[in-house]
Design a protein around this motif. Structure first.
Motif, short mmCIF file in Angstrom:
data_model
loop_
_atom_site.label_atom_id
_atom_site.label_comp_id
_atom_site.label_asym_id
_atom_site.label_seq_id
_atom_site.Cartn_x
_atom_site.Cartn_y
_atom_site.Cartn_z
N GLU A 1 54.18 45.59 -4.58
CA GLU A 1 52.97 44.85 -4.18
C GLU A 1 51.70 45.66 -4.46
N GLY A 2 51.88 46.93 -4.83
CA GLY A 2 50.72 47.75 -5.16
C GLY A 2 50.18 48.57 -4.00
N LYS A 3 50.91 48.63 -2.91
CA LYS A 3 50.46 49.43 -1.77
C LYS A 3 50.53 50.91 -2.15
N ASP A 4 49.61 51.70 -1.60
CA ASP A 4 49.67 53.13 -1.90
C ASP A 4 50.60 53.83 -0.91
N LYS A 5 50.86 55.09 -1.18
CA LYS A 5 51.84 55.86 -0.42
C LYS A 5 51.48 55.93 1.07
N GLU A 6 50.21 56.13 1.35
CA GLU A 6 49.76 56.25 2.74
C GLU A 6 49.98 54.94 3.51
N GLU A 7 49.73 53.82 2.89
CA GLU A 7 49.93 52.53 3.54
C GLU A 7 51.42 52.31 3.87
N ILE A 8 52.27 52.70 2.96
CA ILE A 8 53.71 52.53 3.18
C ILE A 8 54.19 53.43 4.30
N VAL A 9 53.75 54.68 4.30
CA VAL A 9 54.14 55.62 5.36
C VAL A 9 53.60 55.14 6.70
N ASP A 10 52.36 54.67 6.73
CA ASP A 10 51.78 54.16 7.98
C ASP A 10 52.58 52.97 8.50
N TYR A 11 53.01 52.09 7.62
CA TYR A 11 53.81 50.94 8.02
C TYR A 11 55.13 51.41 8.66
N MET A 12 55.79 52.36 7.99
CA MET A 12 57.08 52.85 8.50
C MET A 12 56.91 53.57 9.84
N VAL A 13 55.86 54.36 9.98
CA VAL A 13 55.61 55.07 11.24
C VAL A 13 55.28 54.08 12.35
N ALA A 14 54.51 53.05 12.04
CA ALA A 14 54.18 52.03 13.03
C ALA A 14 55.43 51.31 13.51
#
Length: 155
Positions: A72-85
């Motif tokens: 989807e084009g998400k960057d690494k930080e967005e993906i990590v933030d999603y997983m941590v949330a």
């Protein structure tokens, strides 16, 4: 009989024919980011494996979600933030130093310092406590103690 043999053969071949995850990416950058993320994220079920190496169903779901977000084009930080949330800081192999995790980082040091202080205090107090106990003895007990100590010195 033939059905039984076929069932046994299917059971034996089942794990050997397990599906291998194949992910197609638009660019090498996406693939590289996916590989980095799957190495940095810990499997919540396995606890000591990253999601790239884990065979758990939850790890597969996390790989699929990571793949979807990378596509989807998400960057690494967005993906990590999603997983941590979703899974908490436990999903990270290197959780950040925060006020809520400060006791975990400083707890062992604090225990060692307190233990050292207790040992020093007790070692300094011991001679005083022994003198106080001797002074609290009656005159008869002090004479008896002196006699016992003299006998011990002779031996």
């Amino acid at each position: 009989m033939t059905v039984l043999i076929l069932m046994l053969a299917a059971m034996v071949q089942g794990p050997a024919m397990a599906a291998i995850d194949v992910y197609n990416f638009d660019s090498d950058n996406q693939e590289q980011m996916f590989r980095e993320l799957t190495r940095e994220l810990r499997c919540p079920k396995c606890q000591n494996q990253d999601i790239a190496d884990s065979n758990a169903g939850l790890a597969k779901d996390l790989r699929d979600k990571t793949y979807q977000m990378v596509r989807e084009g998400k960057d690494k930080e967005e993906i990590v933030d999603y997983m941590v949330a979703r899974y908490g800081n436990f999903i990270l192999y290197n959780p950040p130093l925060m006020a809520s995790t400060l006791i975990l980082w400083l707890g062992p040091l604090l225990v060692i310092v307190i233990g050292g202080v207790v040992v020093v205090m007790r070692s300094r107090r011991s001679p005083v406590a022994v003198r106080q106990n001797i002074d609290s003895l009656s005159a008869e007990e002090q004479q008896r103690l002196a006699a016992l100590l003299k006998e011990e010195e002779k031996q």
